[in-house]
Scaffold this motif. Structure first.
Motif, PDB file in Angstrom:
ATOM      1  N   LEU A   1      -8.165   4.290   6.225  1.00  0.00           N
ATOM      2  CA  LEU A   1      -7.880   5.187   7.415  1.00  0.00           C
ATOM      3  C   LEU A   1      -6.380   6.006   6.854  1.00  0.00           C
ATOM      4  CD1 LEU A   1      -8.348   5.842  10.381  1.00  0.00           C
ATOM      5  CD2 LEU A   1      -6.720   4.019  10.951  1.00  0.00           C
ATOM      6  N   ALA A   2      -5.772   5.277   6.153  1.00  0.00           N
ATOM      7  CA  ALA A   2      -4.316   5.696   5.662  1.00  0.00           C
ATOM      8  C   ALA A   2      -4.675   6.983   4.513  1.00  0.00           C
ATOM      9  CB  ALA A   2      -3.332   4.697   5.321  1.00  0.00           C
ATOM     10  N   HIS A   3      -5.516   6.706   3.864  1.00  0.00           N
ATOM     11  CA  HIS A   3      -6.008   7.636   2.888  1.00  0.00           C
ATOM     12  C   HIS A   3      -6.587   8.724   3.458  1.00  0.00           C
ATOM     13  CE1 HIS A   3      -8.838   9.208  -0.423  1.00  0.00           C
ATOM     14  NE2 HIS A   3      -7.744   8.869  -1.057  1.00  0.00           N
TER      15      HIS A   3
ATOM     16  N   GLU B   1      -3.491  -4.501  -0.347  1.00  0.00           N
ATOM     17  CA  GLU B   1      -3.943  -3.550   0.652  1.00  0.00           C
ATOM     18  C   GLU B   1      -2.843  -3.449   1.738  1.00  0.00           C
ATOM     19  OE1 GLU B   1      -8.506  -4.505  -0.214  1.00  0.00           O
ATOM     20  OE2 GLU B   1      -7.633  -5.420   1.485  1.00  0.00           O
ATOM     21  N   SER B   2      -2.352  -4.633   2.249  1.00  0.00           N
ATOM     22  CA  SER B   2      -1.608  -4.371   3.678  1.00  0.00           C
ATOM     23  C   SER B   2      -0.285  -3.718   3.141  1.00  0.00           C
ATOM     24  CB  SER B   2      -1.105  -5.678   4.029  1.00  0.00           C
ATOM     25  OG  SER B   2      -2.356  -6.424   4.338  1.00  0.00           O
ATOM     26  N   ALA B   3       0.488  -3.901   1.903  1.00  0.00           N
ATOM     27  CA  ALA B   3       1.631  -3.272   1.306  1.00  0.00           C
ATOM     28  C   ALA B   3       1.281  -1.569   1.268  1.00  0.00           C
ATOM     29  CB  ALA B   3       2.168  -3.954   0.009  1.00  0.00           C
ATOM     30  N   ALA B   4       0.287  -1.351   0.711  1.00  0.00           N
ATOM     31  CA  ALA B   4      -0.131  -0.030   0.459  1.00  0.00           C
ATOM     32  C   ALA B   4      -0.340   0.711   1.759  1.00  0.00           C
ATOM     33  CB  ALA B   4      -1.423   0.051  -0.209  1.00  0.00           C
ATOM     34  N   THR B   5      -0.966   0.046   2.769  1.00  0.00           N
ATOM     35  CA  THR B   5      -1.250   0.852   4.076  1.00  0.00           C
ATOM     36  C   THR B   5       0.146   1.043   4.758  1.00  0.00           C
ATOM     37  OG1 THR B   5      -3.042  -0.569   4.509  1.00  0.00           O
ATOM     38  CG2 THR B   5      -2.115   0.360   6.603  1.00  0.00           C
ATOM     39  N   ALA B   6       0.976   0.086   4.615  1.00  0.00           N
ATOM     40  CA  ALA B   6       2.281   0.341   5.287  1.00  0.00           C
ATOM     41  C   ALA B   6       2.996   1.538   4.780  1.00  0.00           C
ATOM     42  CB  ALA B   6       3.061  -0.811   5.395  1.00  0.00           C
TER      43      ALA B   6
ATOM     44  N   CYS C   1      -1.466   2.111  -4.378  1.00  0.00           N
ATOM     45  CA  CYS C   1      -2.227   1.428  -4.326  1.00  0.00           C
ATOM     46  C   CYS C   1      -2.270   0.261  -5.807  1.00  0.00           C
ATOM     47  CB  CYS C   1      -3.822   1.592  -3.922  1.00  0.00           C
ATOM     48  SG  CYS C   1      -4.028   2.361  -2.270  1.00  0.00           S
ATOM     49  N   SER C   2      -2.175   1.163  -6.786  1.00  0.00           N
ATOM     50  CA  SER C   2      -2.064   0.702  -8.145  1.00  0.00           C
ATOM     51  C   SER C   2      -0.770  -0.277  -8.268  1.00  0.00           C
ATOM     52  CB  SER C   2      -1.886   1.498  -9.016  1.00  0.00           C
ATOM     53  OG  SER C   2      -2.989   2.274  -9.242  1.00  0.00           O
ATOM     54  N   GLY C   3       0.369   0.405  -7.629  1.00  0.00           N
ATOM     55  CA  GLY C   3       1.590  -0.605  -7.614  1.00  0.00           C
ATOM     56  C   GLY C   3       1.393  -1.882  -6.678  1.00  0.00           C
TER      57      GLY C   3
END
Length: 382
Positions: free
Chosen positions: A186-188, A259-264, A282-284
């Motif tokens: 969704l964020a993407h 995934e949760s960190a990337a979404t935020a 997402c890689s980070g």
């Protein structure tokens, strides 16, 4: 619609083609860890991701406005320059996809536009202060923030569940991954689909179909969202393999944390208008999740190759965009046709090369054996 010339129509089609490559290039951002841990079957994962990319495209237009009226001077940009910039972005996306490298589609687009506008309109056509503020600073900060957040979340996940039965923990976090991976998708859509919206809006402004500082019309939002959703559904299996198996052996708690960190990070930046790279975020997050688990094996060689690709992406796409702009701006219609044919020829060569060592849904979870080359086994795929 009277303002939309043949060249503008070509720009719109090429922008949607870029959006399609952005979709399959970046599918890994949302679904690589869920596929790697078995939380979702590969084909189910890309179907969910594609649908949510389309939904996400309608949530915000702040990033689109950053591109259409932020990094370049929309009063100096012509459709030919935009077309040349898109060519640079598409060819870089296809090249890195062939190599299985999760480089930034966003930076490829920015680089292509910057190079093309610099050649076509001069240095003053690029707002370098906005490039630094909206692109370069987020490019450095966002993967670090996502990595640190994922590291902390991973540590806490294992700490809190250390006395629980491993099977129960894995099952619970896999269920959580379905939700977290869906949020990344969704964020993407919220972040990346907007970039194509911004490019099409810029083209419409440049030909007088829209006023300066206009936002994207509904039909632009719909077509851009659909293109990235279709590309996502195709599945960029080469890059999914690299992110899911090439950086670190992911377990379900790590996947959920990454995934949760990337979404935020992605959703926060989209609302602020920062056009960051979801690939880098997402890689980070994946790298941070790898460091956060004790005794986890982090493949620093692969991480280093990815970092090198990140550094090269913007200038490489800018160089191709600048070269294409030189031909298009000075060659008129003939130059535009020449660049279009050359781009199609290069794209076809890349697709043919990919067929020699295909990666697909059935072999995506086998570990990569070769770096910076197309991965092996048999089958067919994108």
């Amino acid at each position: 619609m009277d303002h939309i010339t043949f060249l503008v129509a070509m720009v719109i089609v090429t922008a949607l083609a870029f959006d399609f490559t952005n979709g399959f290039h970046d599918t890994a951002n949302a679904m690589a860890t869920s596929i790697a841990t078995g939380a979702l079957r590969p084909k189910v994962a890309v179907a969910i991701s594609g649908a949510l990319n389309l939904v996400g495209a309608f949530l915000s237009t702040e990033v689109a406005k950053t591109i259409s009226g932020g990094i370049v001077d929309d009063t100096l940009v012509t459709p030919g320059m935009i077309f040349a910039g898109l060519v640079g972005a598409i060819l870089w996306n296809l090249s890195t996809w062939l190599l299985g490298l999760p480089s930034s589609s966003s930076h490829a687009l920015f680089g292509g536009l910057i190079g093309a506008v610099w050649v076509g309109a001069g240095r003053h056509g690029v707002h370098f202060d906005k490039v630094v503020e909206k692109i370069l600073i987020p490019a450095v900060a966002s993967p670090l923030v996502a990595g640190l957040a994922a590291l902390g979340a991973t540590y806490l996940a294992y700490r809190i569940t250390r006395r629980a039965r491993p099977g129960t923990v894995s099952k619970g976090f896999r269920a959580g991954q379905i939700a977290s991976a869906s949020l990344v998708s969704l964020a993407h859509g919220t972040n990346d689909a907007q970039k194509t919206m911004g490019v099409i809006t810029l083209a419409l402004i440049s030909c007088g179909a829209l006023g300066h500082d206009a936002g994207p019309p509904v039909w632009v939002i719909l077509t851009a969202g659909t293109a990235i959703a279709l590309g996502t559904y195709i599945g960029g299996w080469r890059i999914i393999r690299t992110m899911g198996k090439g950086i670190v052996d992911i377990e379900s708690p790590q996947g959920f944390a990454a995934e949760s960190a990337a979404t935020a990070v992605i959703l926060t930046s989209a609302n602020l208008g920062f056009a960051l790279s979801t690939t880098q975020v997402c890689s980070g997050g994946i790298l941070g999740a790898g460091i956060g688990r004790r005794l986890a094996e982090v493949r620093w060689g692969t991480a280093g190759q990815m970092a090198l690709a990140w550094l090269v992406t913007l200038p490489a796409a800018a160089a191709v965009g600048a070269l294409a702009a030189g031909v298009v701006v000075h060659g008129g219609t003939a130059g535009t046709v020449l660049i279009a044919l050359a781009a199609v020829a290069v794209a076809l060569v890349i697709v043919v090369l990919s067929r020699r060592n295909p990666v697909h849904a059935d072999n995506v979870n086998s570990a990569p054996t070769t770096r910076l080359r197309p991965a092996s086994p048999a089958g067919a795929a994108v």
